[in-house]
Design a protein around this motif. Structure first.
Motif, PDB file in Angstrom:
ATOM      1  N   ALA A  90       2.210   9.036  -3.027  1.00 18.27           N
ATOM      2  CA  ALA A  90       1.173   9.601  -3.593  1.00 18.27           C
ATOM      3  C   ALA A  90       0.302   8.264  -3.810  1.00 18.27           C
ATOM      4  CB  ALA A  90       1.470  10.265  -4.925  1.00 18.27           C
ATOM      5  N   GLU A  91       0.571   7.086  -4.294  1.00 15.83           N
ATOM      6  CA  GLU A  91      -0.448   6.200  -4.537  1.00 15.83           C
ATOM      7  C   GLU A  91      -0.791   5.727  -3.184  1.00 15.83           C
ATOM      8  OE1 GLU A  91      -1.824   4.605  -6.882  1.00 15.83           O
ATOM      9  OE2 GLU A  91      -0.807   5.401  -8.729  1.00 15.83           O
ATOM     10  N   LYS A  92       0.262   5.620  -2.410  1.00 12.33           N
ATOM     11  CA  LYS A  92      -0.257   5.057  -0.731  1.00 12.33           C
ATOM     12  C   LYS A  92      -1.434   5.987  -0.038  1.00 12.33           C
ATOM     13  CE  LYS A  92       1.610   4.415   3.610  1.00 12.33           C
ATOM     14  NZ  LYS A  92       3.064   4.599   4.784  1.00 12.33           N
ATOM     15  N   MET A  93      -1.362   7.521  -0.492  1.00  7.05           N
ATOM     16  CA  MET A  93      -2.408   8.428   0.080  1.00  7.05           C
ATOM     17  C   MET A  93      -3.477   8.304  -0.760  1.00  7.05           C
ATOM     18  SD  MET A  93      -0.130  11.705   0.614  1.00  7.05           S
ATOM     19  CE  MET A  93       1.467  11.607   1.242  1.00  7.05           C
ATOM     20  N   ILE A  94      -3.301   7.902  -1.950  1.00  5.04           N
ATOM     21  CA  ILE A  94      -4.681   7.696  -2.913  1.00  5.04           C
ATOM     22  C   ILE A  94      -5.387   6.229  -2.219  1.00  5.04           C
ATOM     23  CG2 ILE A  94      -5.785   6.735  -4.912  1.00  5.04           C
ATOM     24  CD1 ILE A  94      -3.634   8.556  -6.357  1.00  5.04           C
ATOM     25  N   LYS A  95      -4.915   5.493  -1.937  1.00 12.15           N
ATOM     26  CA  LYS A  95      -5.346   4.189  -1.348  1.00 12.15           C
ATOM     27  C   LYS A  95      -6.106   4.580   0.003  1.00 12.15           C
ATOM     28  CE  LYS A  95      -4.522  -0.706   0.134  1.00 12.15           C
ATOM     29  NZ  LYS A  95      -5.299  -0.454   1.442  1.00 12.15           N
ATOM     30  N   GLU A  96      -5.410   5.273   0.962  1.00 10.98           N
ATOM     31  CA  GLU A  96      -5.851   5.802   2.140  1.00 10.98           C
ATOM     32  C   GLU A  96      -7.251   6.610   1.731  1.00 10.98           C
ATOM     33  OE1 GLU A  96      -4.707   8.572   6.107  1.00 10.98           O
ATOM     34  OE2 GLU A  96      -3.218   7.764   4.471  1.00 10.98           O
ATOM     35  N   ASN A  98      -9.322   6.444  -0.908  1.00 14.44           N
ATOM     36  CA  ASN A  98     -10.219   5.572  -1.218  1.00 14.44           C
ATOM     37  C   ASN A  98     -10.820   4.652  -0.244  1.00 14.44           C
ATOM     38  OD1 ASN A  98     -10.249   6.491  -3.987  1.00 14.44           O
ATOM     39  ND2 ASN A  98      -8.614   4.844  -4.600  1.00 14.44           N
ATOM     40  N   ASP A  99     -10.014   4.240   0.637  1.00 17.65           N
ATOM     41  CA  ASP A  99     -10.332   3.475   2.005  1.00 17.65           C
ATOM     42  C   ASP A  99     -11.462   4.185   2.850  1.00 17.65           C
ATOM     43  OD1 ASP A  99      -9.043   1.246   1.236  1.00 17.65           O
ATOM     44  OD2 ASP A  99      -7.150   1.436   2.462  1.00 17.65           O
ATOM     45  N   LEU A 100     -11.146   5.325   3.028  1.00 13.37           N
ATOM     46  CA  LEU A 100     -12.001   6.381   3.821  1.00 13.37           C
ATOM     47  C   LEU A 100     -13.415   6.405   2.991  1.00 13.37           C
ATOM     48  CD1 LEU A 100      -9.450   9.230   5.077  1.00 13.37           C
ATOM     49  CD2 LEU A 100     -10.892   7.545   6.403  1.00 13.37           C
ATOM     50  N   THR A 101     -13.132   6.684   1.585  1.00 17.48           N
ATOM     51  CA  THR A 101     -14.393   6.924   0.708  1.00 17.48           C
ATOM     52  C   THR A 101     -15.326   5.522   0.759  1.00 17.48           C
ATOM     53  OG1 THR A 101     -13.308   8.222  -0.788  1.00 17.48           O
ATOM     54  CG2 THR A 101     -15.241   7.574  -1.446  1.00 17.48           C
ATOM     55  N   ASN A 123      -9.819  15.879   1.933  1.00 16.40           N
ATOM     56  CA  ASN A 123      -9.233  16.866   1.096  1.00 16.40           C
ATOM     57  C   ASN A 123      -8.003  17.207   1.409  1.00 16.40           C
ATOM     58  OD1 ASN A 123     -11.841  17.416  -0.094  1.00 16.40           O
ATOM     59  ND2 ASN A 123     -12.568  18.544   1.576  1.00 16.40           N
ATOM     60  N   LEU A 124      -7.355  17.173   2.662  1.00 19.53           N
ATOM     61  CA  LEU A 124      -5.927  17.298   3.228  1.00 19.53           C
ATOM     62  C   LEU A 124      -4.894  16.418   2.198  1.00 19.53           C
ATOM     63  CD1 LEU A 124      -6.691  18.394   7.054  1.00 19.53           C
ATOM     64  CD2 LEU A 124      -6.118  19.723   4.998  1.00 19.53           C
ATOM     65  N   LEU A 125      -5.449  15.084   2.414  1.00 23.91           N
ATOM     66  CA  LEU A 125      -4.794  14.284   1.741  1.00 23.91           C
ATOM     67  C   LEU A 125      -4.624  14.558   0.050  1.00 23.91           C
ATOM     68  CD1 LEU A 125      -6.010  10.806   3.451  1.00 23.91           C
ATOM     69  CD2 LEU A 125      -3.647  11.955   3.410  1.00 23.91           C
ATOM     70  N   ILE A 126      -5.631  14.998  -0.618  1.00 27.15           N
ATOM     71  CA  ILE A 126      -5.861  15.324  -1.719  1.00 27.15           C
ATOM     72  C   ILE A 126      -4.740  16.576  -1.969  1.00 27.15           C
ATOM     73  CG2 ILE A 126      -6.991  16.239  -3.573  1.00 27.15           C
ATOM     74  CD1 ILE A 126      -9.456  14.602  -2.602  1.00 27.15           C
ATOM     75  N   HIS A 127      -4.561  17.571  -1.134  1.00 32.68           N
ATOM     76  CA  HIS A 127      -4.058  18.532  -1.155  1.00 32.68           C
ATOM     77  C   HIS A 127      -2.579  18.189  -1.250  1.00 32.68           C
ATOM     78  CE1 HIS A 127      -2.124  22.595  -0.819  1.00 32.68           C
ATOM     79  NE2 HIS A 127      -1.592  22.078   0.195  1.00 32.68           N
ATOM     80  N   GLU A 128      -2.119  17.202  -0.312  1.00 34.81           N
ATOM     81  CA  GLU A 128      -0.569  16.673   0.082  1.00 34.81           C
ATOM     82  C   GLU A 128      -0.488  15.929  -1.310  1.00 34.81           C
ATOM     83  OE1 GLU A 128       1.358  14.095   3.263  1.00 34.81           O
ATOM     84  OE2 GLU A 128      -0.486  14.747   3.556  1.00 34.81           O
ATOM     85  N   ILE A 129      -1.334  15.087  -1.864  1.00 35.00           N
ATOM     86  CA  ILE A 129      -1.020  14.568  -3.384  1.00 35.00           C
ATOM     87  C   ILE A 129      -0.610  15.310  -4.284  1.00 35.00           C
ATOM     88  CG2 ILE A 129      -1.922  12.967  -5.066  1.00 35.00           C
ATOM     89  CD1 ILE A 129      -3.594  11.473  -2.861  1.00 35.00           C
ATOM     90  N   GLN A 130      -1.376  16.576  -4.485  1.00 33.42           N
ATOM     91  CA  GLN A 130      -1.201  17.717  -5.343  1.00 33.42           C
ATOM     92  C   GLN A 130       0.182  18.160  -5.225  1.00 33.42           C
ATOM     93  OE1 GLN A 130      -4.529  20.039  -4.374  1.00 33.42           O
ATOM     94  NE2 GLN A 130      -5.819  18.988  -6.100  1.00 33.42           N
ATOM     95  N   SER A 131       0.533  18.259  -4.078  1.00 37.09           N
ATOM     96  CA  SER A 131       1.717  19.012  -3.677  1.00 37.09           C
ATOM     97  C   SER A 131       3.024  17.972  -4.090  1.00 37.09           C
ATOM     98  CB  SER A 131       2.164  19.126  -2.302  1.00 37.09           C
ATOM     99  OG  SER A 131       1.332  20.058  -1.830  1.00 37.09           O
ATOM    100  N   PRO A 148      -7.163   6.457 -10.225  1.00 41.91           N
ATOM    101  CA  PRO A 148      -8.447   7.299  -9.924  1.00 41.91           C
ATOM    102  C   PRO A 148      -9.000   7.181  -8.345  1.00 41.91           C
ATOM    103  CG  PRO A 148      -8.672   5.850 -12.101  1.00 41.91           C
ATOM    104  CD  PRO A 148      -7.388   5.490 -11.036  1.00 41.91           C
ATOM    105  N   LEU A 149      -9.632   8.238  -7.927  1.00 42.30           N
ATOM    106  CA  LEU A 149     -10.267   8.413  -6.778  1.00 42.30           C
ATOM    107  C   LEU A 149     -11.846   7.876  -6.967  1.00 42.30           C
ATOM    108  CD1 LEU A 149      -9.093  11.897  -5.209  1.00 42.30           C
ATOM    109  CD2 LEU A 149      -8.358   9.553  -4.698  1.00 42.30           C
ATOM    110  N   ILE A 150     -12.188   7.103  -5.711  1.00 45.32           N
ATOM    111  CA  ILE A 150     -13.516   6.683  -5.840  1.00 45.32           C
ATOM    112  C   ILE A 150     -14.457   7.847  -5.603  1.00 45.32           C
ATOM    113  CG2 ILE A 150     -15.129   5.158  -4.633  1.00 45.32           C
ATOM    114  CD1 ILE A 150     -12.925   3.222  -4.168  1.00 45.32           C
ATOM    115  N   PRO A 151     -15.594   7.964  -6.152  1.00 45.62           N
ATOM    116  CA  PRO A 151     -16.275   9.065  -6.199  1.00 45.62           C
ATOM    117  C   PRO A 151     -17.182   9.001  -4.708  1.00 45.62           C
ATOM    118  CG  PRO A 151     -16.858   8.152  -8.213  1.00 45.62           C
ATOM    119  CD  PRO A 151     -15.907   6.949  -7.428  1.00 45.62           C
ATOM    120  N   ILE A 152     -17.281  10.134  -4.182  1.00 48.01           N
ATOM    121  CA  ILE A 152     -18.200   9.909  -2.866  1.00 48.01           C
ATOM    122  C   ILE A 152     -19.558  10.092  -2.906  1.00 48.01           C
ATOM    123  CG2 ILE A 152     -18.516  11.401  -0.607  1.00 48.01           C
ATOM    124  CD1 ILE A 152     -15.799  12.587  -0.813  1.00 48.01           C
ATOM    125  N   LYS A 153     -20.341   9.170  -2.329  1.00 44.11           N
ATOM    126  CA  LYS A 153     -21.767   9.182  -2.463  1.00 44.11           C
ATOM    127  C   LYS A 153     -22.450  10.026  -1.236  1.00 44.11           C
ATOM    128  CE  LYS A 153     -21.613   4.883  -5.040  1.00 44.11           C
ATOM    129  NZ  LYS A 153     -21.888   3.373  -5.195  1.00 44.11           N
TER     130      LYS A 153
END
Length: 201
Positions: A90-96, A98-101, A123-131, A148-153
């Motif tokens: 999950a942490e690895k996906m969050i980093k991915e 945040n890098d995209l953001t 969004n698909l990565l977030i869904h995967e994290i939620q699972s 935490p996820l970085i906010p999208i601007k």
């Protein structure tokens, strides 16, 4: 989650309804039979009371589609992992994400508009994290804390910003007109409306 089911010489795949619900916002190609099951009249009913239930798919195009959908977790694979391993995933996906953001936030408005698939990917990565979080909680019974996820601007380009400003201005003027209209005594207001109507005839 998805489960591969083997029956004698045949194979099918079962997918949780919470994953099927995400397909209503999925922009990629979907087999017609899957689309019919989730989007057409009489489609599968999905809400918070049955989100964990599984739906079986046996057509070869359906099986191939869900097998290739990496964002839907393979239950047998992930359930075999420890809570710590799942947390690391999950942490690895969050980093991915945040890098995209960070990459997305640096783009101009036009570039953001041309790279909408990045939002879908996040969004698909977030869904995967939620699972994964749901699976960790089922294993440990504890609340899961993640980075935490970085906010999208989002950035509006000049044309879109002009449209937004014009619409906002129109609404303000309409509100002002309505306010002043309500301040005019009713008899005078009726006379003004009558005079206005006669001028347009």
């Amino acid at each position: 989650m998805k489960k591969i089911v083997y029956n004698d010489n045949s194979i099918s795949i079962s997918v949780q309804k919470r994953d099927l619900a995400c397909l209503t916002d999925y922009d990629g190609p979907i087999p017609a039979s899957v689309f019919m099951k989730i989007c057409m009249p009489g489609a599968i009913f999905i809400d918070c009371t049955n989100a964990d239930e599984f739906v079986n798919f046996s057509d070869i195009s359906e099986i191939e589609f869900f097998m290739d959908a990496d964002w839907i977790l393979d239950y047998d694979v992930y359930n075999a992992k420890s809570a710590d391993e799942l947390h690391a995933f999950a942490e690895k996906m969050i980093k991915e994400i945040n890098d995209l953001t960070l990459e997305y936030n640096k783009m101009s408005a036009v570039e953001q508009s041309n790279n909408g698939r990045m939002i879908e990917q996040m969004n698909l990565l977030i869904h995967e994290i939620q699972s994964i979080v749901s699976l960790i909680m089922a294993k440990t019974g504890k609340t899961v804390k993640l980075t935490p996820l970085i906010p999208i601007k989002y950035k509006a380009n000049k044309i879109r910003q002009k449209q937004i400003d014009e619409e906002r201005g129109r609404l303000i003027l309409a509100e002002i007109a309505s306010t002043f209209k309500s301040l005019i005594p009713r008899p005078i207001r009726k006379k003004l409306e009558k005079d206005k109507k006669s001028l347009t005839l």
